[in-house]
Design an enzyme around this catalytic site. Structure first.
Site, PDB file in Angstrom:
ATOM      1  N   TYR A   1       4.456   6.716  10.143  1.00  0.00           N
ATOM      2  CA  TYR A   1       3.606   5.566   9.835  1.00  0.00           C
ATOM      3  C   TYR A   1       4.393   4.482   9.100  1.00  0.00           C
ATOM      4  O   TYR A   1       4.242   3.281   9.378  1.00  0.00           O
ATOM      5  CB  TYR A   1       2.417   6.013   8.991  1.00  0.00           C
ATOM      6  CG  TYR A   1       1.279   5.022   8.919  1.00  0.00           C
ATOM      7  CD1 TYR A   1       0.180   5.124   9.769  1.00  0.00           C
ATOM      8  CD2 TYR A   1       1.281   3.979   8.000  1.00  0.00           C
ATOM      9  CE1 TYR A   1      -0.869   4.227   9.711  1.00  0.00           C
ATOM     10  CE2 TYR A   1       0.245   3.078   7.919  1.00  0.00           C
ATOM     11  CZ  TYR A   1      -0.833   3.204   8.785  1.00  0.00           C
ATOM     12  OH  TYR A   1      -1.866   2.299   8.720  1.00  0.00           O
TER      13      TYR A   1
ATOM     14  N   TYR B   1      -8.986   5.889   7.680  1.00  0.00           N
ATOM     15  CA  TYR B   1      -9.063   6.293   9.083  1.00  0.00           C
ATOM     16  C   TYR B   1     -10.078   7.423   9.155  1.00  0.00           C
ATOM     17  O   TYR B   1      -9.820   8.522   8.654  1.00  0.00           O
ATOM     18  CB  TYR B   1      -7.703   6.783   9.594  1.00  0.00           C
ATOM     19  CG  TYR B   1      -6.675   5.715   9.808  1.00  0.00           C
ATOM     20  CD1 TYR B   1      -6.359   5.282  11.095  1.00  0.00           C
ATOM     21  CD2 TYR B   1      -5.990   5.137   8.739  1.00  0.00           C
ATOM     22  CE1 TYR B   1      -5.391   4.303  11.313  1.00  0.00           C
ATOM     23  CE2 TYR B   1      -5.027   4.159   8.944  1.00  0.00           C
ATOM     24  CZ  TYR B   1      -4.739   3.747  10.231  1.00  0.00           C
ATOM     25  OH  TYR B   1      -3.781   2.780  10.447  1.00  0.00           O
TER      26      TYR B   1
ATOM     27  N   HIS C   1       0.839  -1.197   0.000  1.00  0.00           N
ATOM     28  CA  HIS C   1       0.000   0.000   0.000  1.00  0.00           C
ATOM     29  C   HIS C   1       0.873   1.246   0.000  1.00  0.00           C
ATOM     30  O   HIS C   1       1.873   1.325   0.718  1.00  0.00           O
ATOM     31  CB  HIS C   1      -0.926   0.011   1.217  1.00  0.00           C
ATOM     32  CG  HIS C   1      -2.094  -0.919   1.077  1.00  0.00           C
ATOM     33  ND1 HIS C   1      -3.337  -0.508   0.683  1.00  0.00           N
ATOM     34  CD2 HIS C   1      -2.181  -2.269   1.228  1.00  0.00           C
ATOM     35  CE1 HIS C   1      -4.153  -1.546   0.622  1.00  0.00           C
ATOM     36  NE2 HIS C   1      -3.469  -2.631   0.947  1.00  0.00           N
TER      37      HIS C   1
ATOM     38  N   PRO D   1      -3.505   0.410  18.728  1.00  0.00           N
ATOM     39  CA  PRO D   1      -3.257  -0.016  17.350  1.00  0.00           C
ATOM     40  C   PRO D   1      -3.406   1.081  16.304  1.00  0.00           C
ATOM     41  O   PRO D   1      -3.101   0.838  15.130  1.00  0.00           O
ATOM     42  CB  PRO D   1      -4.303  -1.116  17.140  1.00  0.00           C
ATOM     43  CG  PRO D   1      -5.416  -0.758  18.075  1.00  0.00           C
ATOM     44  CD  PRO D   1      -4.745  -0.168  19.278  1.00  0.00           C
TER      45      PRO D   1
END
Length: 396
Positions: A389, A208, A78, A299
């Protein structure tokens, strides 16, 4: 097979999660012997549903130790994520922002690959052991007492003990007590209700989503299996959430004109409380902690498994230097180096969690929306998120 009497190895590893298994693999590649002890069964360990997002460094590490074949074949690469708030869905392009990607490949699949390799031609791996107790870790000749799956008491003599046995394991309390260590903890006032569903993902990259009703996330495990989450109160009971209620909440929180959430059979659902936890130091004598034995993050930032991989990368380097070259510089620096990265990732996980989950009053909601709008409109802010990230350097 390890048998009673005269058993010796260089590194005794407690816990067959991804940290312990990968550490054993990395040491074996460097010619260092180890034995892995696990109190659960193989079926239980392989069935644990955990994280599914791998940083660039984690993928590179797995490939380097010969664990990349199935990941490359079945993993989903991704190049970004979507941040969403009502009326807006914005793509963060990771290669454009920081030159790195992430992969979707479940932690359970990583564990299956590592176990298969370990049982095929790797160091000994013993399941269903009990009464595990590290001994004499403040000397140069530690050992691990345990009872094997047949009920036979055994002692594994070693040069080093690695505690990769998670939050509830036996290793961390020994380090904390012996060093008068410090534990930091933050419990969040919300939880994730997560589902696996047999339905093709409704998105090309993870979503998100901030919503007044609570956070929602759309992830995936394969081209035909979706992984989705919604924010709930920690006191909620899973039996009160029917499949229809879950799908309705997901559709509401991720609603966007022109886009539709596809639904399908729910095959697994659970509620996960959220907290941050860090224990310092990560070493006492010849006992070293790694992974969830030393730290836990919510998470939201996709850091749990990746932090464990970073820990054992540092630890493997340090142990090879200690055991092969008789030099102590890297083991002496291990705890401080690992914790520097742990705290940066803990901050990122806290920041993502605080920005995306509804809590507090309308004033807090406006602050969250302001932060989301900033990330979506500022290249500098977006780059910071992308760099964190996709993964920091292992040694800061």
């Amino acid at each position: 097979m390890v048998t009673l009497g005269g058993v010796r190895t260089q590194v005794g590893i407690i816990g067959a999660g991804p940290a312990g298994l990968l550490l054993s693999r990395m040491l074996a590649v460097q010619g260092i012997e180890s034995v892995v002890l696990e109190n659960r069964s193989r079926d239980y360990v392989e069935a644990r549903i955990r994280a599914g997002i791998l940083e660039q460094h984690t993928v590179n590490t797995l490939r380097e130790v010969g664990m990349g074949a199935r990941l490359d074949r079945e993993g989903l690469e991704h190049d970004g994520i979507y941040l969403q708030y009502p009326g807006t869905r914005h793509k963060l392009d990771f290669p454009e922002l920081c030159g790195r990607n992430v992969w979707i490949y479940g932690q359970s699949e990583v564990v299956k690959d590592l176990i298969a390799a370990q049982l095929d031609d790797g160091p000994p791996l013993l399941f269903e052991v009990s009464d595990v107790q590290p001994r004499d870790v403040d000397t140069d000749s530690p050992s691990i007492a345990f009872t094997d799956a047949d009920g036979v008491a055994q002692v594994l003599e070693c040069d080093v003990v690695a505690g990769t046995d998670g939050f509830h394991g036996v290793s961390r309390p020994i380090v904390t007590a012996a060093t008068q260590g410090t534990v930091w903890e933050r419990t969040y006032p919300f939880a994730w209700l997560g589902i696996l569903a047999d339905v093709a993902p409704s998105t090309d990259d993870l979503i998100y989503a901030w919503h007044p009703d609570g956070f929602a996330m759309h992830s995936m495990r394969s081209p035909s299996v979706s992984r989705l989450y919604i924010q709930v109160d920690p006191t909620e009971k899973i039996e009160d959430w029917s499949d229809d209620r879950i799908w309705e909440a997901l559709a509401t929180r991720m609603a966007l004109p022109g886009w539709e959430l596809q639904t399908g059979p729910v095959t697994e659902k659970s509620i996960l409380p959220m907290r941050s936890f860090v224990s310092s130091p990560m070493r006492h004598g010849r006992l070293f902690l790694a992974g969830d034995a030393a730290h836990i993050v919510p998470p939201t930032g996709a850091k749990g498994l990746n932090l464990a991989v970073a820990d054992v990368t540092l630890l493997a380097q340090a142990l090879v230097r200690l055991l092969a070259e008789k030099e102590t510089d890297l083991v002496d620096a291990y705890s401080d180096k690992a914790l520097a990265r742990v705290w940066r990732c803990t901050h990122f996980s806290w920041w993502m969690t605080s920005m995306l989950h509804t809590h507090g009053d309308d004033f807090d909601a406006q602050l969250q929306l302001s932060q989301l709008q900033r990330v979506c409109s500022s290249e500098a802010a977006a780059r910071e998120l992308a760099e964190m990230y996709t993964g920091l350097p292992v040694a800061l």
